[in-house]
Design an enzyme around this catalytic site. Sequence first.
Site, mmCIF file in Angstrom:
data_model
loop_
_atom_site.group_PDB
_atom_site.id
_atom_site.type_symbol
_atom_site.label_atom_id
_atom_site.label_comp_id
_atom_site.label_asym_id
_atom_site.label_seq_id
_atom_site.Cartn_x
_atom_site.Cartn_y
_atom_site.Cartn_z
ATOM 1 N N SER A 108 0.891 -1.016 -0.015
ATOM 2 C CA SER A 108 0.235 0.006 -0.099
ATOM 3 C C SER A 108 0.916 1.208 -0.125
ATOM 4 O O SER A 108 2.049 1.285 0.515
ATOM 5 C CB SER A 108 -0.975 0.039 1.253
ATOM 6 O OG SER A 108 -1.659 1.172 1.469
ATOM 7 N N SER A 109 0.623 2.322 -0.520
ATOM 8 C CA SER A 109 1.181 3.560 -0.630
ATOM 9 C C SER A 109 1.378 4.091 0.861
ATOM 10 O O SER A 109 2.267 4.987 1.037
ATOM 11 C CB SER A 109 0.485 4.615 -1.453
ATOM 12 O OG SER A 109 -0.647 4.901 -1.061
ATOM 13 N N CYS A 110 0.757 3.725 1.976
ATOM 14 C CA CYS A 110 0.687 4.196 3.317
ATOM 15 C C CYS A 110 2.045 3.742 3.731
ATOM 16 O O CYS A 110 2.539 4.036 5.038
ATOM 17 C CB CYS A 110 -0.336 4.002 4.015
ATOM 18 S SG CYS A 110 -0.656 2.037 4.384
ATOM 19 N N TYR A 137 -1.059 -0.781 10.063
ATOM 20 C CA TYR A 137 -1.216 -1.309 8.778
ATOM 21 C C TYR A 137 -0.035 -0.952 7.937
ATOM 22 O O TYR A 137 0.654 -2.044 7.283
ATOM 23 C CB TYR A 137 -2.340 -0.633 7.821
ATOM 24 C CG TYR A 137 -2.471 -1.045 6.506
ATOM 25 C CD1 TYR A 137 -3.302 -2.493 6.388
ATOM 26 C CD2 TYR A 137 -2.533 -0.468 5.622
ATOM 27 C CE1 TYR A 137 -3.572 -2.942 5.222
ATOM 28 C CE2 TYR A 137 -2.726 -0.836 4.215
ATOM 29 C CZ TYR A 137 -3.267 -2.118 4.008
ATOM 30 O OH TYR A 137 -3.565 -2.648 2.987
ATOM 31 N N LYS A 141 2.499 -3.942 6.182
ATOM 32 C CA LYS A 141 3.034 -4.198 4.653
ATOM 33 C C LYS A 141 4.536 -3.790 4.501
ATOM 34 O O LYS A 141 4.942 -4.480 3.733
ATOM 35 C CB LYS A 141 2.105 -2.824 4.084
ATOM 36 C CG LYS A 141 0.564 -3.118 4.160
ATOM 37 C CD LYS A 141 0.422 -4.327 3.125
ATOM 38 C CE LYS A 141 -1.199 -4.789 2.890
ATOM 39 N NZ LYS A 141 -1.198 -5.944 2.344
ATOM 40 N N HIS A 180 -13.119 3.108 2.611
ATOM 41 C CA HIS A 180 -12.167 4.143 2.174
ATOM 42 C C HIS A 180 -13.005 5.386 1.689
ATOM 43 O O HIS A 180 -14.326 5.127 1.590
ATOM 44 C CB HIS A 180 -11.288 3.658 0.955
ATOM 45 C CG HIS A 180 -10.112 2.812 1.590
ATOM 46 N ND1 HIS A 180 -10.397 1.488 1.439
ATOM 47 C CD2 HIS A 180 -8.907 2.988 2.227
ATOM 48 C CE1 HIS A 180 -9.238 0.825 1.891
ATOM 49 N NE2 HIS A 180 -8.445 1.980 2.459
#
Length: 308
Positions: A108-110, A137, A141, A180
């Site tokens: 994920s981009s987070c 999260y 990841k 989201h």
Amino acid sequence: MTPADKIYVAGHRGLAGSAVCRELHRLGFHNVVTRTRMELDLLDSKAVDLFLQSERPSHVFVAAAKVGGIWANHTQPASFLWENLQIQNNLIHGAWKAGVGKLLFMGSSCIYPKLAPQPLREEYLLTGPLEPTNEWYAVAKIAGIKMCQAYRRQHGCDFISAMPTNLYGPNDNYDPQGSHVLPALIRKFHEAKVSRSSEVVCWGSGSPLREFLYSDDLASALVFLMQNYSGEDFINVGSGSEITIHDLASLVRDVVGYDGPIVWDSSKPDGTPRKLMDSSRLFAMGWQPRTPLREGIVRAYADFVSRN
Ligand code: GFB
């Protein structure tokens, strides 16, 4: 990957996994194995081992994860950390033991630092503190990326990772608290239109910028990477364009056909101010996104209406 290869898609009922299944089908890969949560509990390492060793897939897409929007991440840190670590550890370690030929882990981009330079290049990983609303999260990841790299180095496994930007599309989660932003807005504006509400409340200030990718475009990128990429570095998957949450809300209101005002609830968090991926590595390999944001929202809204 050949049509005879047995491909396991973990998380096939979710937004990303269902899109990967559609893309594989479209390309003529029909030997696809799936299991529902009732049939296989991915939190159970023994069950995952047994499944992988009896099915012996040659390729695995790890699209199974505990996912959610800003509020779900913020309020369930233990679940987001533990469930994601458990699922990905079971699948990645189990895939090595079962001799899986190639595995793609979806992140994920987070994973990037909250205040990293924009657009986010792959080498910015672990260069600063994470965004607090989703650090649990993100840590899981990041561990998944490192698992793939470690198994590649120590055991010679062809395990790769892809980092998608914010996703939307069919089979999304429309839960008002847990979803989201895009599915949340589709639901809010639809319900406001049907019930003729005087306003719609959106979260935060509306100023954060987000990049969105339609799930079918994500799936085409993941299958492309499975077929064309083998390397230790993870690869960003984005659309390359961003929009403020304020403008996104206006766009969804327009697509849905609601004409009342939008009110901003500042008690809800904004999250990271900006999250635009630099996907130039993937673009240079020959992949491009196809779905403009408005067109994707029209399709996602049609999917929502067909289910409600
Ligand atoms: O999509 P979202 O929940 O997650 O929120 P993140 C994006 C932005 O939309 C935030 C605003 O600034 C929200 O405050 N927003 C406005 C809303 N109205 C709403 C609403 O009704 N619902 C929701 N959910 N947001 C997630 C991470 O971050 O991004 C995950 O928490 C994951 O871990 C995902 O990485 C891709 O983009 O802020």
